[in-house]
Design a protein around this motif. Structure first.
Motif, PDB file in Angstrom:
ATOM      1  N   VAL A 125       0.846  -1.191   0.000  1.00  0.00           N
ATOM      2  CA  VAL A 125       0.000   0.000   0.000  1.00  0.00           C
ATOM      3  C   VAL A 125       0.881   1.241   0.000  1.00  0.00           C
ATOM      4  O   VAL A 125       1.860   1.314   0.742  1.00  0.00           O
ATOM      5  CB  VAL A 125      -0.934   0.019   1.227  1.00  0.00           C
ATOM      6  N   GLU A 126       0.530   2.192  -0.833  1.00  0.00           N
ATOM      7  CA  GLU A 126       1.231   3.465  -0.875  1.00  0.00           C
ATOM      8  C   GLU A 126       0.194   4.583  -0.817  1.00  0.00           C
ATOM      9  O   GLU A 126      -0.849   4.502  -1.470  1.00  0.00           O
ATOM     10  CB  GLU A 126       2.052   3.594  -2.150  1.00  0.00           C
ATOM     11  N   VAL A 127       0.444   5.618  -0.041  1.00  0.00           N
ATOM     12  CA  VAL A 127      -0.468   6.751   0.087  1.00  0.00           C
ATOM     13  C   VAL A 127       0.061   7.898  -0.774  1.00  0.00           C
ATOM     14  O   VAL A 127       1.217   8.309  -0.636  1.00  0.00           O
ATOM     15  CB  VAL A 127      -0.589   7.215   1.552  1.00  0.00           C
ATOM     16  N   LEU A 128      -0.794   8.401  -1.664  1.00  0.00           N
ATOM     17  CA  LEU A 128      -0.421   9.521  -2.525  1.00  0.00           C
ATOM     18  C   LEU A 128      -1.251  10.743  -2.133  1.00  0.00           C
ATOM     19  O   LEU A 128      -2.468  10.661  -2.003  1.00  0.00           O
ATOM     20  CB  LEU A 128      -0.678   9.170  -3.990  1.00  0.00           C
ATOM     21  N   ILE A 129      -0.586  11.865  -1.975  1.00  0.00           N
ATOM     22  CA  ILE A 129      -1.233  13.115  -1.575  1.00  0.00           C
ATOM     23  C   ILE A 129      -1.154  14.064  -2.763  1.00  0.00           C
ATOM     24  O   ILE A 129      -0.076  14.281  -3.323  1.00  0.00           O
ATOM     25  CB  ILE A 129      -0.541  13.727  -0.343  1.00  0.00           C
ATOM     26  N   THR A 130      -2.286  14.641  -3.143  1.00  0.00           N
ATOM     27  CA  THR A 130      -2.330  15.478  -4.342  1.00  0.00           C
ATOM     28  C   THR A 130      -2.272  16.956  -3.960  1.00  0.00           C
ATOM     29  O   THR A 130      -1.500  17.347  -3.100  1.00  0.00           O
ATOM     30  CB  THR A 130      -3.567  15.128  -5.187  1.00  0.00           C
ATOM     31  N   SER A 131      -3.084  17.786  -4.605  1.00  0.00           N
ATOM     32  CA  SER A 131      -2.940  19.238  -4.464  1.00  0.00           C
ATOM     33  C   SER A 131      -3.026  19.755  -3.026  1.00  0.00           C
ATOM     34  O   SER A 131      -2.338  20.727  -2.701  1.00  0.00           O
ATOM     35  CB  SER A 131      -3.964  19.964  -5.342  1.00  0.00           C
ATOM     36  N   PRO A 132      -3.838  19.167  -2.117  1.00  0.00           N
ATOM     37  CA  PRO A 132      -3.829  19.696  -0.749  1.00  0.00           C
ATOM     38  C   PRO A 132      -2.438  19.692  -0.110  1.00  0.00           C
ATOM     39  O   PRO A 132      -2.076  20.615   0.618  1.00  0.00           O
ATOM     40  CB  PRO A 132      -4.790  18.754  -0.007  1.00  0.00           C
ATOM     41  N   GLY A 133      -1.664  18.653  -0.403  1.00  0.00           N
ATOM     42  CA  GLY A 133      -0.310  18.604   0.139  1.00  0.00           C
ATOM     43  C   GLY A 133       0.623  19.592  -0.528  1.00  0.00           C
ATOM     44  O   GLY A 133       1.476  20.207   0.123  1.00  0.00           O
ATOM     45  N   ARG A 134       0.466  19.777  -1.849  1.00  0.00           N
ATOM     46  CA  ARG A 134       1.331  20.732  -2.573  1.00  0.00           C
ATOM     47  C   ARG A 134       1.037  22.159  -2.168  1.00  0.00           C
ATOM     48  O   ARG A 134       1.936  22.999  -2.081  1.00  0.00           O
ATOM     49  CB  ARG A 134       1.122  20.593  -4.088  1.00  0.00           C
ATOM     50  N   GLN A 135      -0.238  22.467  -1.955  1.00  0.00           N
ATOM     51  CA  GLN A 135      -0.647  23.848  -1.739  1.00  0.00           C
ATOM     52  C   GLN A 135      -0.618  24.268  -0.273  1.00  0.00           C
ATOM     53  O   GLN A 135      -0.610  25.459   0.030  1.00  0.00           O
ATOM     54  CB  GLN A 135      -2.056  24.050  -2.315  1.00  0.00           C
ATOM     55  N   ALA A 136      -0.616  23.288   0.636  1.00  0.00           N
ATOM     56  CA  ALA A 136      -0.659  23.618   2.063  1.00  0.00           C
ATOM     57  C   ALA A 136       0.690  24.126   2.546  1.00  0.00           C
ATOM     58  O   ALA A 136       1.747  23.697   2.092  1.00  0.00           O
ATOM     59  CB  ALA A 136      -1.061  22.386   2.874  1.00  0.00           C
ATOM     60  N   GLY A 137       0.637  25.051   3.506  1.00  0.00           N
ATOM     61  CA  GLY A 137       1.863  25.536   4.109  1.00  0.00           C
ATOM     62  C   GLY A 137       2.548  24.467   4.949  1.00  0.00           C
ATOM     63  O   GLY A 137       3.751  24.523   5.166  1.00  0.00           O
ATOM     64  N   ASN A 138       1.769  23.484   5.438  1.00  0.00           N
ATOM     65  CA  ASN A 138       2.335  22.414   6.268  1.00  0.00           C
ATOM     66  C   ASN A 138       2.225  21.069   5.565  1.00  0.00           C
ATOM     67  O   ASN A 138       1.923  20.044   6.192  1.00  0.00           O
ATOM     68  CB  ASN A 138       1.618  22.362   7.622  1.00  0.00           C
ATOM     69  N   GLY A 139       2.462  21.055   4.256  1.00  0.00           N
ATOM     70  CA  GLY A 139       2.350  19.821   3.487  1.00  0.00           C
ATOM     71  C   GLY A 139       3.256  18.716   4.003  1.00  0.00           C
ATOM     72  O   GLY A 139       2.859  17.547   4.059  1.00  0.00           O
ATOM     73  N   ALA A 140       4.484  19.057   4.389  1.00  0.00           N
ATOM     74  CA  ALA A 140       5.418  18.044   4.881  1.00  0.00           C
ATOM     75  C   ALA A 140       4.907  17.427   6.183  1.00  0.00           C
ATOM     76  O   ALA A 140       5.036  16.210   6.406  1.00  0.00           O
ATOM     77  CB  ALA A 140       6.798  18.662   5.085  1.00  0.00           C
ATOM     78  N   GLU A 141       4.317  18.248   7.042  1.00  0.00           N
ATOM     79  CA  GLU A 141       3.761  17.723   8.290  1.00  0.00           C
ATOM     80  C   GLU A 141       2.561  16.819   8.011  1.00  0.00           C
ATOM     81  O   GLU A 141       2.388  15.772   8.650  1.00  0.00           O
ATOM     82  CB  GLU A 141       3.340  18.883   9.201  1.00  0.00           C
ATOM     83  N   LEU A 142       1.719  17.226   7.053  1.00  0.00           N
ATOM     84  CA  LEU A 142       0.583  16.403   6.659  1.00  0.00           C
ATOM     85  C   LEU A 142       1.058  15.031   6.190  1.00  0.00           C
ATOM     86  O   LEU A 142       0.513  13.994   6.597  1.00  0.00           O
ATOM     87  CB  LEU A 142      -0.198  17.098   5.537  1.00  0.00           C
ATOM     88  N   ARG A 143       2.070  15.019   5.331  1.00  0.00           N
ATOM     89  CA  ARG A 143       2.598  13.745   4.840  1.00  0.00           C
ATOM     90  C   ARG A 143       3.108  12.878   5.985  1.00  0.00           C
ATOM     91  O   ARG A 143       2.819  11.679   6.053  1.00  0.00           O
ATOM     92  CB  ARG A 143       3.735  13.999   3.840  1.00  0.00           C
ATOM     93  N   ARG A 144       3.838  13.487   6.922  1.00  0.00           N
ATOM     94  CA  ARG A 144       4.405  12.727   8.038  1.00  0.00           C
ATOM     95  C   ARG A 144       3.307  12.122   8.911  1.00  0.00           C
ATOM     96  O   ARG A 144       3.381  10.938   9.286  1.00  0.00           O
ATOM     97  CB  ARG A 144       5.305  13.636   8.878  1.00  0.00           C
ATOM     98  N   VAL A 145       2.278  12.904   9.228  1.00  0.00           N
ATOM     99  CA  VAL A 145       1.206  12.414  10.099  1.00  0.00           C
ATOM    100  C   VAL A 145       0.440  11.269   9.429  1.00  0.00           C
ATOM    101  O   VAL A 145       0.117  10.260  10.059  1.00  0.00           O
ATOM    102  CB  VAL A 145       0.248  13.569  10.470  1.00  0.00           C
ATOM    103  N   ILE A 146       0.162  11.424   8.124  1.00  0.00           N
ATOM    104  CA  ILE A 146      -0.541  10.358   7.402  1.00  0.00           C
ATOM    105  C   ILE A 146       0.305   9.093   7.351  1.00  0.00           C
ATOM    106  O   ILE A 146      -0.199   7.979   7.539  1.00  0.00           O
ATOM    107  CB  ILE A 146      -0.906  10.833   5.986  1.00  0.00           C
ATOM    108  N   GLU A 147       1.596   9.254   7.127  1.00  0.00           N
ATOM    109  CA  GLU A 147       2.487   8.106   7.062  1.00  0.00           C
ATOM    110  C   GLU A 147       2.523   7.369   8.396  1.00  0.00           C
ATOM    111  O   GLU A 147       2.455   6.135   8.448  1.00  0.00           O
ATOM    112  CB  GLU A 147       3.877   8.563   6.654  1.00  0.00           C
ATOM    113  N   GLU A 148       2.587   8.126   9.493  1.00  0.00           N
ATOM    114  CA  GLU A 148       2.625   7.500  10.808  1.00  0.00           C
ATOM    115  C   GLU A 148       1.295   6.829  11.142  1.00  0.00           C
ATOM    116  O   GLU A 148       1.259   5.724  11.700  1.00  0.00           O
ATOM    117  CB  GLU A 148       2.969   8.546  11.874  1.00  0.00           C
ATOM    118  N   ALA A 149       0.184   7.468  10.805  1.00  0.00           N
ATOM    119  CA  ALA A 149      -1.132   6.921  11.144  1.00  0.00           C
ATOM    120  C   ALA A 149      -1.452   5.667  10.342  1.00  0.00           C
ATOM    121  O   ALA A 149      -2.107   4.749  10.834  1.00  0.00           O
ATOM    122  CB  ALA A 149      -2.205   7.978  10.908  1.00  0.00           C
TER     123      ALA A 149
END
Length: 222
Positions: free
Chosen positions: A1-25
């Protein structure tokens, strides 16, 4: 399984944090797709659902909530032209089409806004265009599988004056999707005009392209 994040991650000021939290969860690898990667995966997924001659130039249009991607290429050579605009159905709804129903004047103003985002948009002319994504699939319930200039104009007129609840009941469209459908239709209409061909709605797109790409990676590593 791989999680892909689209425009919300690119456009958010905290995209890297979003990716990290999703990866951990999820305990799964997660990554934020670039606009080009997102478009190319949609291209691969769309062509898997609509076989074309290997050398026929095809455009794939994917209108999402935060952005829209257009990719032009062939099955034989892959994508040759990729563009993304930072305007999707959710963002355009929030900015200009939040009334229920939005009304003809707001639709006209939204068309002007999309035109502004498409300044300098000059794709190579395709012989066919495929439309993927939630807006296109929902619009298919109203206008049919083939979206030409006439069908899109009629759909915009209908969406301008029809309340969300009525759209949902009449066409079986989820109310959250119905709320952003006028904006998605405006973006599709402006892109159809620029590409110069009618659009065929297909069910497969980004997620299917991602599955095919992931399968190819695993096969290569085996």
């Amino acid at each position: 399984v791989e999680v892909l994040i689209t425009s919300p991650g690119r456009q958010a000021g905290n995209g890297a944090e979003l990716r990290r939290v999703i990866e951990e969860a999820s305990s799964c690898p997660a990554r934020i797709l670039t606009a080009s990667e997102e478009g190319q995966l949609a291209f691969v997924g769309a062509l898997s659902a609509a076989p074309m001659p290997a050398n026929r130039r095809v455009a794939v249009v994917d209108v999402g909530g935060g952005s829209a991607q257009v990719v032009v290429g062939t099955r034989r050579d892959g994508p040759e032209w990729v563009r993304s605009i930072d305007l999707g159905s959710q963002r355009l709804t929030s900015r200009m089409l939040s009334d229920d129903p939005p009304g003809a004047a707001a639709i006209a103003a939204a068309c002007d806004e999309v035109e502004r985002y498409l300044d300098g948009f000059d794709p190579p002319a395709p012989r066919a265009t495929l439309a993927v994504g939630g807006s296109a699939r929902a619009l298919k319930r109203i206008a049919g599988t083939r979206l030409g200039a006439h069908e899109l104009e009629d759909a915009m007129a209908l969406l301008a004056e029809t309340p969300i609840a009525k759209l949902s009941r009449r066409y079986g469209i989820d109310e959250d999707r119905a709320r952003t459908l006028a904006a998605g239709t405006v973006i599709l209409a402006e892109l159809q005009h620029r590409l110069g061909t009618s659009m065929k709605v297909v069910r497969k797109g980004l997620r299917d392209g991602a599955v095919l790409a992931l399968a190819a990676e695993h096969a290569a590593a085996a």
